[in-house]
Design an enzyme around this catalytic site. Structure first.
Site, mmCIF file in Angstrom:
data_model
loop_
_atom_site.group_PDB
_atom_site.id
_atom_site.type_symbol
_atom_site.label_atom_id
_atom_site.label_comp_id
_atom_site.label_asym_id
_atom_site.label_seq_id
_atom_site.Cartn_x
_atom_site.Cartn_y
_atom_site.Cartn_z
ATOM 1 N N ASP A 32 -9.084 4.904 13.933
ATOM 2 C CA ASP A 32 -7.807 4.393 13.417
ATOM 3 C C ASP A 32 -7.848 4.235 11.902
ATOM 4 O O ASP A 32 -6.817 3.981 11.281
ATOM 5 C CB ASP A 32 -7.449 3.050 14.072
ATOM 6 C CG ASP A 32 -8.578 2.042 13.972
ATOM 7 O OD1 ASP A 32 -9.712 2.377 14.349
ATOM 8 O OD2 ASP A 32 -8.332 0.921 13.489
ATOM 9 N N ARG A 44 0.844 -1.196 0.000
ATOM 10 C CA ARG A 44 0.000 0.000 0.000
ATOM 11 C C ARG A 44 0.879 1.246 0.000
ATOM 12 O O ARG A 44 1.911 1.293 0.662
ATOM 13 C CB ARG A 44 -0.879 -0.039 1.245
ATOM 14 C CG ARG A 44 -1.739 1.193 1.436
ATOM 15 C CD ARG A 44 -2.910 0.880 2.327
ATOM 16 N NE ARG A 44 -2.549 0.872 3.741
ATOM 17 C CZ ARG A 44 -3.400 0.526 4.710
ATOM 18 N NH1 ARG A 44 -4.626 0.149 4.433
ATOM 19 N NH2 ARG A 44 -3.020 0.546 5.962
HETATM 20 P P1 AMP Z 1 -8.852 -2.856 10.749
HETATM 21 O O1 AMP Z 1 -10.195 -3.351 11.135
HETATM 22 O O2 AMP Z 1 -8.303 -3.573 9.543
HETATM 23 O O3 AMP Z 1 -8.788 -1.391 10.614
HETATM 24 O O4 AMP Z 1 -7.863 -3.281 11.915
HETATM 25 C C1 AMP Z 1 -8.061 -2.882 13.238
HETATM 26 C C2 AMP Z 1 -6.901 -3.359 14.092
HETATM 27 O O5 AMP Z 1 -6.835 -4.790 14.083
HETATM 28 C C3 AMP Z 1 -5.537 -2.901 13.635
HETATM 29 O O6 AMP Z 1 -4.750 -2.691 14.786
HETATM 30 C C4 AMP Z 1 -5.026 -4.057 12.843
HETATM 31 O O7 AMP Z 1 -3.615 -4.090 12.775
HETATM 32 C C5 AMP Z 1 -5.563 -5.236 13.633
HETATM 33 N N1 AMP Z 1 -5.744 -6.413 12.792
HETATM 34 C C6 AMP Z 1 -6.655 -6.587 11.820
HETATM 35 N N2 AMP Z 1 -6.526 -7.803 11.265
HETATM 36 C C7 AMP Z 1 -5.493 -8.413 11.879
HETATM 37 C C8 AMP Z 1 -4.861 -9.700 11.743
HETATM 38 N N3 AMP Z 1 -5.265 -10.597 10.843
HETATM 39 N N4 AMP Z 1 -3.834 -9.966 12.556
HETATM 40 C C9 AMP Z 1 -3.416 -9.078 13.473
HETATM 41 N N5 AMP Z 1 -3.963 -7.865 13.650
HETATM 42 C C10 AMP Z 1 -4.991 -7.534 12.871
HETATM 43 MG MG MG Z 2 -7.406 -0.130 10.029
#
Ligand code: AMP
Ligand code: MG
Length: 494
Positions: A254, A178
């Site tokens: 976030d 990205r």
């Molecule tokens: P997101 O919903 O993608 O914005 O992610 C929210 C949080 O969850 C962030 O801190 C991500 O890094 C963490 N996160 C999402 N998916 C994963 C995953 N498969 N493994 C570890 N952390 C994750």
């Molecule tokens: Mg995110």
């Protein structure tokens, strides 16, 4: 193992240099059998990289995280965030890594980052991985948004790792590369405000001013102006989303950038039939992030940012709150200003009209769309067709729907003549094609289930040129069958 790699990018990493303690140095987890699924050659060149080098075996190894490119200093960034209204003090890059920064061919500093490159100290219970489907989805939708002219992170590459990822079923894993103006989020400020206090928040704010708002360096009240600047970019961004029917789906703090770019294409989707209550995300049970709520949510998120900046805005907390509140109270009005500009573009109106009347004209058209459950994109495009001399599509859509003839007469009276420049602007405001949900799903299913990338490539090509009508691609402009839309759900890409 992480063997050295050729020089792929001319890295220059300010975040690592200037903000020690704001991240953890970390390495990607190597992929067992990397293969290149998609490379964005144009973006690569924009970043000063040679697409042929990136597509060569050593480049693919680098894009999989198996070799760290020369000059990269991979880090997991720390951040917090409000998710669906509740505060999570410790999020951070749980499946992402920032490789470093480059200056692109336009002189802009850009982050190059991985998503799906393995566990980090911020992974909590997650596996740090990304499945191929969500990686391709982000690639497709972010590139579609870019082609629509909407500020967004970009997608440089998708590499399949050769490893399986456990979700509801076992899925092929992938790493998405990205590219972003930066990955600093509202949640980055929240993290340092919650854990470290005003001096660290000030360091972050100064970094952000230098990188994204350099015009504020000489301001007498830089931190209040920073809040105002971020709010202004968000106001415009949300108005632009509304103008193409985009629903982000998970506007947690976030997932809101400080740069004003759209970020994090998880459960996002484009609305078809116009309804402000539209929500597709499987986890958004209360419609918090519905199409029509996005401006309110942006304001709510900005209030969380303001809280993180209070101590910098004024040493007197009451005064700081008063100033931030005044600024954020004006946010809906700022969105309205940008929304009106978007809607004037879509309706093909010059800006000689009275703002209230033009807004009403737009609202009344939307009400007709809602009453008739008409496709948002196609209805606006049909207005453009009328303006360009072809009334048939609009007539076919509305028929003799109640109120339509009267609305159309008002619209025509408001702008009886459109000079070429206005007509061109109207076309640029009304895409002929958007990333329709059933098309996206079809492309991802073919890629994931059969390793057939042809539908993905075809759809991507169509979406990269969204404004010109092409009879051969007409099938991509057709809305999903109603029964598909009725039960369509999107999922976070985890
Ligand atoms: P997101 O919903 O993608 O914005 O992610 C929210 C949080 O969850 C962030 O801190 C991500 O890094 C963490 N996160 C999402 N998916 C994963 C995953 N498969 N493994 C570890 N952390 C994750
Ligand atoms: Mg995110």
């Amino acid at each position: 193992m992480n063997a050295p790699a050729p020089r792929l990018f001319a890295f220059d990493n300010t975040y690592v240099r200037d903000l020690e303690n704001f991240y953890v140095r970390w390495k990607p987890t190597p992929a067992s059998k990397p293969s290149l699924i998609r490379l964005n050659a144009g973006l690569a060149r924009e970043l000063g990289a040679d697409p042929a080098l990136l597509a060569a075996p050593e480049g693919v190894e680098a894009l999989a995280g198996n070799r760290i490119p020369e000059g990269a200093e991979p880090i997991a960034q720390a951040y917090a965030g409000h998710q669906f209204g509740g505060f999570s003090p410790q999020l951070g890059d749980g499946r992402a890594l920032l490789l470093g920064e480059v200056i692109d061919s336009h002189g802009r500093r850009r982050d190059i980052a991985f998503k799906g490159s393995g566990r980090t100290p911020f992974s909590r219970n997650g596996d740090g991985k990304c499945a191929l489907g969500p990686a391709l989805r982000e690639y497709l939708v972010s590139e579609a948004m870019h082609a629509l002219g909407i500020p967004t992170t970009r997608s440089l590459a998708v590499v399949a790792t050769g490893d399986m990822v456990r979700r509801e079923r076992a899925l092929p894993g992938a790493v998405l590369t990205r590219v972003a103006a930066s990955h600093v989020r509202v949640g980055t400020f929240e993290y340092f405000a919650a854990h470290q206090g005003p001096e660290q928040v000030r360091r972050l704010a100064d970094y952000v001013i230098a990188r994204h708002y350099p015009e504020l360096a000489a301001s007498a009240q830089p931190y209040l102006d920073l809040l105002a600047g971020i709010a202004e970019r968000q106001a415009e961004l949300i108005a632009r989303w509304l103008g193409v029917g985009f629903i982000h789906g998970v506007m947690n703090t976030d997932n809101m950038t400080i740069s004003g770019e759209t970020i994090d294409y998880g459960p996002c989707a484009f609305m078809e039939a116009y309804d402000p209550a539209t929500v597709f995300s499987s986890i958004d049970h209360n419609g918090r992030y519905a199409y029509g709520n996005q401006a309110d949510i942006a304001q709510w998120n900005l209030a969380r940012l303001a809280e993180s900046l209070l101590a910098l805005i004024d040493a007197d907390t009451d005064r700081a709150v008063a100033r931030a509140t005044e600024l954020l109270t004006a946010f809906p009005e700022r969105v309205a200003v940008h929304w009106l500009a978007v809607m004037r573009g879509k309706l093909g109106l010059d800006d000689s009209g009275q703002a209230g009347e033009d807004s009403q004209l737009a609202e009344d058209f939307l009400a007709l769309l809602q009453a008739g459950k008409l496709d948002f994109t196609n209805a606006f495009r049909a207005l453009y067709d009328v303006a360009a001399g072809n009334p048939a599509p609009l007539q076919a859509l509305f028929g003799d729907a109640a109120g339509f003839a009267a609305w159309r007469a008002r619209w025509q009276a408001r702008q009886p003549h459109r000079p070429d420049a206005l007509l061109t602007a109207m076309q640029r405001a009304n895409p002929w094609v958007i990333a329709r949900n059933h098309r996206v799903e079809e492309a991802l299913a073919a890629a994931v289930d059969r390793m057939d990338l042809a539908p993905f490539e075809r759809l991507l090509a169509v979406l990269q040129n969204p404004y010109a009508a092409r009879p051969g691609d007409i099938a991509y402009t057709e809305p999903a069958p109603a029964e598909v839309t009725a039960c369509y759900q999107t999922f976070c890409g985890t």
